[in-house]
Write an enzyme that holds these catalytic residues in place. Structure first.
Site, PDB file in Angstrom:
ATOM      1  N   CYS A  12      -0.085   2.226  -5.192  1.00 34.96           N
ATOM      2  CA  CYS A  12      -0.992   3.260  -5.667  1.00 34.96           C
ATOM      3  C   CYS A  12      -0.407   4.642  -5.413  1.00 34.96           C
ATOM      4  O   CYS A  12       0.447   4.824  -4.541  1.00 34.96           O
ATOM      5  CB  CYS A  12      -2.344   3.133  -4.976  1.00 34.96           C
ATOM      6  SG  CYS A  12      -3.222   1.630  -5.427  1.00 34.96           S
ATOM      7  N   HIS A  67       0.837  -1.195   0.000  1.00 35.71           N
ATOM      8  CA  HIS A  67       0.000   0.000   0.000  1.00 35.71           C
ATOM      9  C   HIS A  67       0.871   1.245   0.000  1.00 35.71           C
ATOM     10  O   HIS A  67       1.985   1.249   0.555  1.00 35.71           O
ATOM     11  CB  HIS A  67      -0.910   0.007   1.218  1.00 35.71           C
ATOM     12  CG  HIS A  67      -2.000  -1.035   1.163  1.00 35.71           C
ATOM     13  ND1 HIS A  67      -2.835  -1.177   0.076  1.00 35.71           N
ATOM     14  CD2 HIS A  67      -2.382  -1.994   2.049  1.00 35.71           C
ATOM     15  CE1 HIS A  67      -3.687  -2.162   0.297  1.00 35.71           C
ATOM     16  NE2 HIS A  67      -3.431  -2.690   1.493  1.00 35.71           N
TER      17      HIS A  67
END
Length: 828
Positions: free
Chosen positions: A451, A402
């Site tokens: 991301c 993440h």
């Protein structure tokens, strides 16, 4: 040893020497041979042998070296006949000589020594284990000479030297009987190494440690290319030129005397073992003609000295072949975070890190691969990474997990990050780059598989001032303000970025050219069109490639000292044999799946003849490791979570996987338990024996990444400019929640999204190819590598819990101040 072979063994599974001896006895006997055996079997309805079968067997005598007995035994085996049945038939036949063929020999070698390729200075171990009806003695030989003081089953040479290369064999004696083992070749590679890699572990996987180098020759000179790999069994080699195998070029060193110009081209070597295949770097061999140029009759020079002569002048222009660039060293840190405590779990980072580790090691990178790191562990791992960097080094950082991006700064999210998290809980990539620049590296590569959406809970503006250097390359798995996806499949597969990156990583091209090609490949992938696209940012001015050779610079001694510490932290414990009082012998082996993941396997080498059941397992591990007992001592690697290394592990063992070795504070001590039952026992309750084993701090545990974060580490650069005291303490308005997934151009209420939309799943199944293997399967995008701050149990009944930051109070502010001040006081 039992008095006979296992009665339940199918006769088709009998070893070839046993079958050969048995057939010789049955073929030569006229009254108690194969014909009489066929009659006896023919009267048994279970394995009925017809007259046609017997006629087919008899025709075998017409063939060269044909055996009617062998044909008969094959027919019986196809119909399910076991060794027990065959022994009963031979007993009825009365052929004691044939029956004796099924008796085990007085001496039998169970474990044969294996050929091995090993690096000079490491530890060599050859093993030969035998069992007999009386005590067994061993004597090792190198060629025809006895190896001094080599009377044990294991021949250990520590450290191995170049002179130890050669062929070894072991003679085993048991009373009057003796047997020789198979020959084992030992190839010793002279590598100037501190690679930080567990090459010496010989876990069954090939590892390239010597890469061929580009050559520039003249016609008539000798071409010499060399490569080398470590592994067990010893690797096989096949050289190629321009993609075509070169006949009779199957040795580590390729020698072509008196080369001609047509022999120039791109050379590489295919290295293989019984289960693996890999390639070396592809290198250019340029062969120039021998010509001379005279100028004013006073000077002679070859084409190697000049490229062209200016018209009407005596000016010389240097050869236009670009100069070879070198790295003083190559170092890579690979981090894959998947088991998040407060955010959605990921799966692909484990596979991605594993594949990139193997590829980068082929490029001679010192690689450390780590899974599931907390914030402090990530910062300490970066500190150790920075210690290996110095002038001229190529540094590469890969992160999968993440993440988010604010104001052009990328943040990697540790597995213990709170929900919601801010920059103070994460690592800033640009801050790490600043520290790398201070080391005067020649190439800094960042591959960020995460991301890049904006984090609405983090309004801080990092104050990271970077130097202007022409050696920085960023490869982002996705564009700014977009997600990076995993692929959904039933098994383990790569994320989208690495799926295409691993096909190009070994290309001998400038790193930006490699990434451009990866971007083109990703652009053709239907599943991510319009959703994920590779973005490249670069200031690289020279043609630097990951395949560039290593040439130590002026600080070679310093680099060697740093590398020794890194290599030490990647040493596997030595395999060992444990002898128990009952007479059983257990082999304890180790393998590394990642730098912080250790595999332990136990195998029973020998058990007493009167022991009917015997099993060995490991237990009593440190609580630091949090090992699940249900996943220990499993009969297959997959049952304990070992998916990527399973094909390289020995069979018929019990396997245990120990992860998060970076949390280990003390030496790893555990218990090996042996339980068994004896045929003479009245009950079936097993008897237990135990031995305590201490293997020190294995692999990355030696670096103590669990320690408190140190002052002047990457902590201050990554966290201090945007510490918790600078984080916003107000709740963002509804518009911030809308932008969490869709940016400023789409104002869709996140609270109205159904659960399946929260991960931006692509519902339809799309057809694609697994990278590198050519198999076609169906895959779909599973989830993005960004986790919005919401509760893992689904949408909360209280919408405010989804996106409102934790409100600060005076007590929290004071706690933050104390925390920040305490960090300044941490010892060096």
């Amino acid at each position: 040893m039992s008095d006979s072979l296992e009665r339940s063994t199918k006769i088709n599974s009998l070893k070839e020497p046993v079958v050969k001896r048995l057939c010789e006895v049955l073929d030569k006997s006229s009254t108690k041979g194969w014909r009489k055996l066929g009659e006896i079997v023919g009267n048994d309805r279970r394995f009925k042998v017809s007259s046609d079968d017997m006629e087919m067997c008899s025709l075998k005598v017409l063939e060269l070296e044909g055996s009617p007995s062998l044909m008969l035994l094959r027919l019986m085996g196809e119909r399910g006949c076991t060794t027990g049945h065959l022994m009963d038939y031979l007993q009825t036949l009365g052929n004691s000589e044939a029956l004796q063929c099924l008796k085990p020999p007085a001496l039998q070698i169970l474990i044969q020594p294996q050929s091995v390729s090993i690096i000079c200075g490491h530890n060599l171990r050859l093993s030969c284990h035998a069992v007999g009806k009386s005590p067994v003695q061993y004597q090792w030989f190198k060629s025809k000479e006895e190896v001094p003081n080599s009377f044990s089953p294991d021949l250990v040479i520590s450290p191995v030297q170049m002179k130890d290369a050669g062929f070894y064999i072991c003679r085993v004696n048991c009373g009057d009987a003796f047997e020789f083992s198979h020959w084992a070749q030992v190839d010793v590679l002279n590598v100037n190494l501190c690679y930080g890699q567990s090459y010496h572990s010989l876990d069954g996987r090939l590892k390239v440690v010597i890469q061929p180098q580009s050559q520039r020759l003249h016609v008539g000179e000798d071409l010499q290319l060399e490569c080398g790999a470590v592994g067990r069994p010893i690797p096989r080699y096949q050289w190629h030129r321009n993609g075509v195998p070169i006949p009779n070029s199957t040795k580590r060193k390729l020698m072509i005397p008196h080369v001609m110009q047509e022999q120039q081209g791109r050379y590489r070597c295919e290295i293989s073992s019984s289960s693996e295949r890999m390639w070396t770097n592809e290198v250019d061999v340029v062969i120039a003609p021998r010509i001379s140029v005279q100028i004013s009759g006073a000077m002679e020079c070859s084409e190697d000295d000049i490229y062209a002569i200016g018209e009407g002048s005596n000016e010389f222009f240097l050869n236009s072949i670009p100069e070879q660039l070198y790295a003083t060293d190559k170092v890579a840190l690979l981090i894959g975070n998947l088991s998040y405590q407060n955010h959605p779990q990921l799966k692909a980072p484990m596979v991605d890190v594993y594949d990139l580790t193997n590829l980068l090691r082929q490029l001679n990178f010192k690689v450390v691969s780590l899974l599931d790191l907390t914030e402090s562990e990530m910062r300490n791992a970066v500190d150790e990474f920075l210690l290996l960097l110095h002038k001229g080094v190529y540094g590469l950082l890969y992160y999968a997990g993440h993440g988010y991006e604010n104001y052009g700064n990328s943040f990697m999210v540790p597995v213990d990050a709170p929900n919601p998290y801010r920059s103070a809980n994460c690592l800033c990539v640009q801050s790490i780059l600043k520290l790398m620049q201070e080391k005067e590296t020649d190439l800094n590569v960042f591959l960020l598989d995460m991301c890049r959406k904006r984090n609405i809970h983090d309004d801080s503006t990092p104050n990271v001032v970077l130097r202007v250097t022409a050696n920085i390359v960023f490869g982002y798995a996705t564009c700014q303000d977009a997600e990076a996806f995993e692929l959904s499949s039933t098994g383990f597969t790569n994320g989208v970025f690495v799926k295409f990156l691993k096909k190009r990583l070994l290309d001998d091209e400038k790193i930006t050219v490699v990434l451009d090609r990866v971007a083109e490949d990703m652009g053709q992938f239907d599943a991510t069109k319009g959703k994920q696209a590779l973005e490249i940012r670069s200031s690289l001015s020279e043609r630097r490639a990951l395949t560039d050779p290593i040439l130590p610079g002026d600080s070679a001694d310093l680099a060697h000292a740093h590398s020794r510490q890194w290599a030490k932290a990647h040493e596997l414990p030595e395999s060992m044999c444990l002898n128990f009082d009952c007479g059983a012998q257990i082999k304890l082996g180790f393998a590394a799946e990642f730098s912080n993941v250790l595999v332990i396997y136990t195998h029973i080498v020998k058990k007493p003849t009167d022991m009917s059941f015997c099993q060995a397992y490991v237990t009593d591990f440190s609580q630091d490791l949090d090992v699940d007992p249900k996943l220990m001592n499993r009969e297959t690697p997959e049952e304990t979570g070992i998916y990527l290394l399973s094909s390289s592990l020995p069979q018929h063992c019990l396997y245990t996987r120990l992860s998060s070795l970076q949390k280990l504070r003390e030496e790893l001590v555990f218990t090996v338990c042996l339980q068994g039952t004896f045929t003479a026992m009245d009950d079936d309750h097993p008897i237990h024996w135990t031995k305590s084993v201490n293997i020190g701090k294995p692999l990355i545990a030696r670096l103590d990444l669990h320690r408190a974060m140190r002052r002047n580490s990457c902590l201050q650069t990554c966290m201090m400019p945007h510490s918790p005291s600078h984080s916003p303490c107000h709740s963002p308005g509804p518009e911030h929640r809308h932008h969490l997934y869709h940016g400023s151009h789409q104002a869709q209420d996140y609270n109205r999204l159904s659960p399946q939309h929260r991960y931006l799943d692509i519902g339809e199944h799309l057809q694609g190819a697994v990278g590198g293997c050519g198999d076609i399967y169906y895959e779909n995008l599973s989830q993005c590598r960004y986790d919005p701050p919401y509760t893992s149990g689904g949408l909360s009944s209280s919408p405010g819990r989804l996106s409102i930051p934790i409100e600060t109070t005076d007590d929290i502010n004071e706690l933050q101040t104390v925390f920040i001040n305490s960090l300044q006081l941490q010892p060096q």
